[in-house]
Enzyme design. Structure first.
Site, PDB file in Angstrom:
ATOM      1  N   GLY A 105      17.194   7.738 -12.156  1.00  0.00           N
ATOM      2  CA  GLY A 105      17.150   8.876 -11.103  1.00  0.00           C
ATOM      3  C   GLY A 105      15.843   9.647 -10.986  1.00  0.00           C
ATOM      4  N   THR A 137      10.191  10.931 -11.031  1.00  0.00           N
ATOM      5  CA  THR A 137      11.224   9.664 -11.120  1.00  0.00           C
ATOM      6  C   THR A 137      11.185   8.837 -12.189  1.00  0.00           C
ATOM      7  OG1 THR A 137       9.542   8.348  -9.733  1.00  0.00           O
ATOM      8  CG2 THR A 137      10.667   9.656  -8.409  1.00  0.00           C
ATOM      9  N   GLY A 163      12.916   5.671 -12.567  1.00  0.00           N
ATOM     10  CA  GLY A 163      13.657   4.531 -12.184  1.00  0.00           C
ATOM     11  C   GLY A 163      15.147   4.432 -12.211  1.00  0.00           C
ATOM     12  N   GLY A 168       0.719   4.187   0.735  1.00  0.00           N
ATOM     13  CA  GLY A 168       0.690   5.132   2.092  1.00  0.00           C
ATOM     14  C   GLY A 168       1.477   4.623   3.017  1.00  0.00           C
ATOM     15  N   ASP A 227       7.937   4.408  -3.685  1.00  0.00           N
ATOM     16  CA  ASP A 227       7.406   4.689  -2.254  1.00  0.00           C
ATOM     17  C   ASP A 227       8.575   4.932  -1.355  1.00  0.00           C
ATOM     18  OD1 ASP A 227       4.949   4.690  -3.149  1.00  0.00           O
ATOM     19  OD2 ASP A 227       4.665   2.400  -2.414  1.00  0.00           O
ATOM     20  N   GLY A 256       0.938  -1.334   0.052  1.00  0.00           N
ATOM     21  CA  GLY A 256       0.089   0.080   0.110  1.00  0.00           C
ATOM     22  C   GLY A 256       0.653   1.462   0.019  1.00  0.00           C
TER      23      GLY A 256
HETATM   24  N1  LIG Z   1      17.031   0.323 -11.304  1.00  0.00           N
HETATM   25  C1  LIG Z   1      17.283   1.464 -10.725  1.00  0.00           C
HETATM   26  N2  LIG Z   1      18.481   1.712 -10.084  1.00  0.00           N
HETATM   27  C2  LIG Z   1      18.908   2.819  -9.185  1.00  0.00           C
HETATM   28  N3  LIG Z   1      17.677   3.356  -8.568  1.00  0.00           N
HETATM   29  C3  LIG Z   1      16.472   3.049  -8.814  1.00  0.00           C
HETATM   30  C4  LIG Z   1      16.121   1.869  -9.852  1.00  0.00           C
HETATM   31  N4  LIG Z   1      14.899   1.839 -10.042  1.00  0.00           N
HETATM   32  C5  LIG Z   1      14.312   2.741  -9.167  1.00  0.00           C
HETATM   33  N5  LIG Z   1      15.135   3.422  -8.553  1.00  0.00           N
HETATM   34  C6  LIG Z   1      15.106   4.492  -7.531  1.00  0.00           C
HETATM   35  O1  LIG Z   1      13.857   4.485  -7.104  1.00  0.00           O
HETATM   36  C7  LIG Z   1      13.246   5.812  -7.500  1.00  0.00           C
HETATM   37  C8  LIG Z   1      11.732   5.505  -7.848  1.00  0.00           C
HETATM   38  O2  LIG Z   1      11.952   4.575  -8.972  1.00  0.00           O
HETATM   39  P1  LIG Z   1      10.751   4.712 -10.005  1.00  0.00           P
HETATM   40  O3  LIG Z   1      10.630   5.802 -10.877  1.00  0.00           O
HETATM   41  O4  LIG Z   1      10.872   3.219 -10.680  1.00  0.00           O
HETATM   42  O5  LIG Z   1       9.468   4.565  -9.259  1.00  0.00           O
HETATM   43  P2  LIG Z   1       7.899   3.887  -9.456  1.00  0.00           P
HETATM   44  O6  LIG Z   1       7.784   3.567 -10.823  1.00  0.00           O
HETATM   45  O7  LIG Z   1       6.853   4.840  -8.687  1.00  0.00           O
HETATM   46  O8  LIG Z   1       8.301   2.709  -8.515  1.00  0.00           O
HETATM   47  P3  LIG Z   1       7.098   1.563  -7.941  1.00  0.00           P
HETATM   48  O9  LIG Z   1       5.828   1.875  -8.695  1.00  0.00           O
HETATM   49  O10 LIG Z   1       7.544   0.366  -8.131  1.00  0.00           O
HETATM   50  O11 LIG Z   1       7.041   2.103  -6.501  1.00  0.00           O
HETATM   51  C9  LIG Z   1      14.077   6.606  -8.871  1.00  0.00           C
HETATM   52  O12 LIG Z   1      14.147   7.853  -8.911  1.00  0.00           O
HETATM   53  C10 LIG Z   1      15.373   5.857  -8.127  1.00  0.00           C
HETATM   54  O13 LIG Z   1      16.160   6.790  -7.212  1.00  0.00           O
END
Ligand SMILES: Nc1ncnc2c1ncn2[C@@H]1O[C@H](COP(=O)(O)OP(=O)(O)OP(=O)(O)O)[C@@H](O)[C@H]1O
Length: 322
Positions: A240, A235, A237, A55, A269, A53
């Site tokens: 960064g 964000t 992934g 939150g 999260d 979740g």
């Molecule tokens: N492969 C990776 N290597 C290094 N840092 C990562 C990686 N994937 C995610 N991160 C870190 O996590 C942060 C959030 O990732 P992402 O943008 O994938 O979030 P999200 O799609 O909301 O994730 P989720 O929905 O799985 O919670 C990124 O800004 C980065 O700091």
């Protein structure tokens, strides 16, 4: 309506520095070699139940870094709900404002994770959708005294918006994570968030612009600033994130360290929880510094399987982070 609240004396209540109004979900996780196509049945290699979740994830990441936290949420009067309350207690999150209802089951998320760490998720929100204005009123004193309030979209959007307004009216900093994204977001969300933090796909849905690179994230971020956001973080992934603000509208790409991702579920999260921690306890840091540190913490989380199980505690992180 049948629901119950923990009985706590005033003396027991500790003012939280970070307060999260949002969801609790029980994660039912299957690990598979690849994500199934529509109509296809495949064999997985592993199954486990976890706490999730958005939150609760964000709240627990913040708590593990060492800030006083409280969760405002609703779970079912069922075994998953009881287990969730125990999980909050174990993670030193105040449960003063965690309600239990017999009217719906604790929220559940069925998650499939493949060998590359990509995921597909189905959510049944259940009790999360019964969190209401009365629940917020019960938490209003704590909300008004917090340093930071965090909201997402896994509860009824009008409740998230009401919480953001309550916090704002008391001068409490707000972080809004518009996840899962909805195309027709109430425009007041843009103007009532100090920090508007979304991922690539949420930014695409909210702006109708493609976000496949840091440059495109900058373009989408500018559209979000036009809608009234003060600070936008998108964000990306392993890339960064990109930040921009009304004060400094030139997008800045904040890259993160290269790591081997095992499971990225809940990375966003972890990032939001870490950001809430820094905003609450290190308000003198500039946003770029907070975001660099939050990137680092989220990058640690992707190197271990699971959601909350992958979130680092303060003691496991380099002391330079604090
Ligand atoms: N492969 C990776 N290597 C290094 N840092 C990562 C990686 N994937 C995610 N991160 C870190 O996590 C942060 C959030 O990732 P992402 O943008 O994938 O979030 P999200 O799609 O909301 O994730 P989720 O929905 O799985 O919670 C990124 O800004 C980065 O700091």
């Amino acid at each position: 309506m049948s629901q119950s609240w923990p009985s706590v004396s005033r003396a027991e209540m500790v003012t939280p520095q970070v307060i999260v109004v949002g969801s609790c979900m029980t994660d039912l996780v299957s690990v598979t070699p690849r994500l199934p196509k529509a109509g296809e049945t495949i064999h997985g290699s592993k199954f486990f139940i976890g706490f999730g979740g958005k939150g609760a994830n964000q709240c627990i990441q913040a708590a593990r870094l060492g800030v006083k936290t409280s969760m405002v949420c609703k779970v079912g009067k069922d075994s998953f709900g009881n287990d969730y309350i125990a999980n909050f207690t174990k993670n030193h999150v105040s449960t003063d404002f965690v309600g239990q209802t017999a009217e719906a089951a604790t929220g559940a998320a069925s998650i499939i994770v493949n060998a590359e760490g990509q995921n597909a998720i189905v959510i049944v929100a259940g009790a999360n959708l019964l969190l209401d204005s009365e629940d917020l009123k019960r938490a209003s004193t704590a909300i008004s005294r917090a340093n930071v309030l965090v909201c997402q979209l896994e509860i009824r959007p009008e409740i998230s918006l009401e919480a953001l307004k309550m916090a704002r009216s008391s001068g409490v900093k707000t972080i809004f994570n518009p996840a899962p994204a909805v195309a027709q977001l109430d425009p007041e969300f843009f103007t009532h968030s100090d920090i508007f933090c979304c991922n690539e796909s949420e930014a695409e849905i909210l702006t109708a612009a493609p976000v496949n690179s840091p440059q495109e994230a900058g373009t989408a971020g500018a559209l979000l600033l036009e809608k009234g956001c003060k600070v936008v973080i998108i964000t990306l992934g392993g890339e960064g994130c990109v930040i921009l603000s009304q004060e400094d509208p030139t997008p800045k790409h904040i890259s993160t360290n290269k790591v081997k991702a095992v499971d990225s579920t809940g990375a966003g999260d972890s990032f939001v929880g870490a950001l809430a921690y820094y905003m609450a306890l290190y308000p003198h840091l500039c946003m770029e510094d907070m975001v660099k540190r939050s990137n680092y913490i989220a990058s640690v989380s992707v190197q271990t399987a699971g959601t909350q199980t992958s979130y680092p505690h303060r003691a496991e992180l380099p002391q330079g982070m604090f």
